[in-house]
Design an enzyme around this catalytic site. Structure first.
Site, PDB file in Angstrom:
ATOM      1  N   HIS A   1       0.806  -1.226   0.000  1.00  0.00           N
ATOM      2  CA  HIS A   1       0.000   0.000   0.000  1.00  0.00           C
ATOM      3  C   HIS A   1       0.836   1.271   0.000  1.00  0.00           C
ATOM      4  CE1 HIS A   1       0.882  -0.129   4.329  1.00  0.00           C
ATOM      5  NE2 HIS A   1       0.471   1.117   4.413  1.00  0.00           N
ATOM      6  N   ASP A   2       2.048   1.216   0.557  1.00  0.00           N
ATOM      7  CA  ASP A   2       2.895   2.407   0.638  1.00  0.00           C
ATOM      8  C   ASP A   2       4.017   2.409  -0.398  1.00  0.00           C
ATOM      9  OD1 ASP A   2       1.766   4.104   2.481  1.00  0.00           O
ATOM     10  OD2 ASP A   2       2.941   3.388   4.180  1.00  0.00           O
TER      11      ASP A   2
ATOM     12  N   LYS B   1       5.539   5.641  -1.516  1.00  0.00           N
ATOM     13  CA  LYS B   1       6.471   6.416  -0.689  1.00  0.00           C
ATOM     14  C   LYS B   1       7.904   6.332  -1.189  1.00  0.00           C
ATOM     15  CE  LYS B   1       4.148   7.010   3.726  1.00  0.00           C
ATOM     16  NZ  LYS B   1       4.149   6.720   5.186  1.00  0.00           N
TER      17      LYS B   1
ATOM     18  N   HIS C   1       1.802  10.218  -2.276  1.00  0.00           N
ATOM     19  CA  HIS C   1       2.241   8.827  -2.357  1.00  0.00           C
ATOM     20  C   HIS C   1       1.128   7.838  -2.705  1.00  0.00           C
ATOM     21  CE1 HIS C   1       1.033   8.381   1.963  1.00  0.00           C
ATOM     22  NE2 HIS C   1       0.910   7.103   1.649  1.00  0.00           N
TER      23      HIS C   1
ATOM     24  N   HIS D   1      -5.890   3.892   1.029  1.00  0.00           N
ATOM     25  CA  HIS D   1      -5.741   3.645   2.464  1.00  0.00           C
ATOM     26  C   HIS D   1      -5.793   4.910   3.320  1.00  0.00           C
ATOM     27  CE1 HIS D   1      -1.598   4.288   0.985  1.00  0.00           C
ATOM     28  NE2 HIS D   1      -1.327   4.744   2.195  1.00  0.00           N
ATOM     29  N   HIS D   2      -5.684   6.094   2.709  1.00  0.00           N
ATOM     30  CA  HIS D   2      -5.827   7.351   3.466  1.00  0.00           C
ATOM     31  C   HIS D   2      -7.157   8.045   3.201  1.00  0.00           C
ATOM     32  CE1 HIS D   2      -1.977   7.515   5.443  1.00  0.00           C
ATOM     33  NE2 HIS D   2      -1.318   7.353   4.315  1.00  0.00           N
TER      34      HIS D   2
ATOM     35  N   ASP E   1      -3.772   0.602   8.945  1.00  0.00           N
ATOM     36  CA  ASP E   1      -2.696   1.571   8.728  1.00  0.00           C
ATOM     37  C   ASP E   1      -2.578   2.543   9.899  1.00  0.00           C
ATOM     38  OD1 ASP E   1      -0.725   2.922   6.866  1.00  0.00           O
ATOM     39  OD2 ASP E   1      -2.173   4.543   7.077  1.00  0.00           O
TER      40      ASP E   1
END
Length: 492
Positions: free
Chosen positions: A330-331, A334, A359, A383-384, A412
């Site tokens: 998911h990241d 980044k 990101h 996810h954010h 998360d």
């Protein structure tokens, strides 16, 4: 980050519609490695094309070509492990720094000093620039240590993914120079594995080719003949000077993926089984988490918690496996954020926070490029986002957020609050539950949140985060989980 173009060739999802080639998956993920290394999109794939032609010209047999092929694709898989240190010492964005320093001849001390001076404290006032230059100058072993960290990590990842020893060895020694002044071990001449010699020449020529064109890249190779590079290999590649049509094919970014996949040696291509896809997801989670010490185990823990939540709610094995991989990746966006921002000890500026908020967009673009992972790319990228539409970066309303995205959102935040950070200890469970409860039904799906709280208060999340061996086997073992009702019965 330059926009990536999803491949036109349809990929198949294991367990759903058919078979996918391992080369297809890894080739697509190399765009994330290019992003981390500050190289232009397609750098790794173009380096692979060059390396394979060199390998064939050098007379490698099919087995050696196979080892070279995957070494070329994974040569930068350890690149995130030195990003934080480089950014801290130089005081500059790590991607720009890496791209700049890859073009300088380390053996020319004057040019190296000038390039180092220009690369220190980019965007800072002169006092800070001088301070960072002196920090670098006072660390004579810096280059060796940074390269050793990167090469050892990359070799380890190739090993974990199950590739032959020759693949790991090629990555480990990729920065050794023919004259013996390379790193990290100072091997010289024939002591350096042939595959490593090919990789060094291929990646350096590609970097120069991307910046300055064919003539400049080949002139660089000729000038470094016998110092950086194996003279025999230089003679081979400089013989391609008039092969303009071949060099022009490297400019076709849209067809590059297919061209590289077609180069895979052997009569039968390697298949990306479910086990291999799990290994790849876990390996790239390690790449992501190595980017900054602030999130050393974030991706793997989010995946653990997310699978735990989904299993407790009765999700089936197929859904749980998607959640596992989405959590691990998911990241991945980044990797495009500078460590000068990720590791900043002070409050971020509005501009810096805007960079952080990009990101998820990069996660979406990278995962959409991978056919085997495309079906959960949007879920991972969301996810954010929040149920009330106040999340970022797209402000997606709740009715458009998938089950997987909602699970990842809870996992998360829980991981971020409970994990130890260099600037603070992780918060206790009761404190985290109090903080997150204020966003129940506004940010977090209430049923998913309640399932997570039950697992947290039962000590399940703590047990999962205590897993010390970073192997994908432990994550796979989590897929068959008790239902939420069974968990509540255990707590009662």
């Amino acid at each position: 980050m330059p926009r990536l173009t999803p491949r036109s060739t349809a990929a198949f999802v294991p367990g759903r519609t058919g078979t996918v080639r391992l080369a297809d998956v890894i080739a697509a993920l190399t765009y994330a490695l290019d992003l981390t290394e500050g190289q232009r999109p397609g750098h790794t794939l173009r380096s692979t094309v060059i390396a394979m032609r060199l390998g064939e010209a050098a007379g490698l047999d099919r087995e050696a070509l196979g080892a070279l092929y995957y070494a070329a694709l994974l040569k930068d898989s350890g690149c995130s492990s030195n990003a934080a240190r480089m950014s801290a010492l130089f005081g500059s964005p790590d991607q720009e720094l890496k791209r700049s320093m890859r073009l300088v001849d380390w053996h020319d001390r004057w040019k190296l000093a000038m390039r180092t001076a220009r690369s220190c404290g980019v965007g800072l006032n002169p006092v800070y620039r001088i301070r960072h230059f002196l920090m670098v100058a006072k660390t004579p072993s810096l280059t060796r240590e940074i390269i050793q960290t990167r090469c050892e990590r990359g070799a380890q990842i190739a090993h974990v993914l199950g590739f032959p020893a020759a693949t790991s060895e090629a990555i480990l020694y990729v920065d050794e120079h023919w004259c013996g002044l390379g790193h990290p071990f100072g091997l010289a001449g024939q002591e350096i594995p042939l595959l490593s010699r090919i990789l060094l020449l291929a990646q350096t020529v590609e970097a120069y080719w991307s910046e300055h064109g064919t003539a400049a890249a080949l002139d660089m190779a000729r000038k470094r003949r016998g110092t950086w590079f194996d003279p025999t290999l230089v003679d081979l590649i400089t013989g391609w000077r008039r092969d303009g049509g071949w060099w022009d094919t490297l400019r076709d970014l849209h067809g590059l993926d297919d061209a590289v996949v077609a180069l895979e040696p052997g009569s039968a291509p390697l298949v990306a089984t479910d086990e291999r896809l799990d290994r790849i997801a876990f390996a790239f989670a390690a790449v992501i988490d190595a980017k900054t010490p602030f999130t050393a185990r974030h991706s793997s823990n989010v995946a653990r918690y997310a699978v735990g939540i989904a299993g407790a709610m009765g999700s089936d094995t197929v859904v749980n496996r998607d959640i596992l991989r989405a959590g691990l990746l998911h990241d991945i966006g980044k990797l495009g954020v500078s460590n000068r921002i990720l590791d900043k000890p002070a409050k971020l500026t509005d501009e810096e926070f805007a960079e952080i908020r990009k990101h998820p967009t990069w996660t979406l673009e990278i995962l959409q490029h991978v056919g085997a992972f495309r079906h959960f790319s949007t879920d991972a990228a969301h996810h954010h986002e929040r149920l009330d539409g106040r999340g970022y970066p797209w402000h997606v309303p709740g009715h458009q957020l998938s089950y997987t995205a909602r699970v990842l959102a809870v996992a998360d935040v829980y991981e971020a609050l409970t994990a130890n950070r260099p600037y603070r200890d992780g918060l206790p469970v009761h404190k985290v539950v109090d903080i997150m409860s204020s966003d129940r039904s506004t940010a977090f799906d209430p049923d998913i949140f309640d399932a997570a709280v039950a697992l947290a208060e039962a000590g399940t999340f703590a047990a999962l985060s205590a897993v010390t061996e970073d192997g994908f086997e432990q994550l796979q073992a989590l897929v068959p989980m008790p239902t939420f009702e069974e968990r509540k019965g255990q707590v009662a």
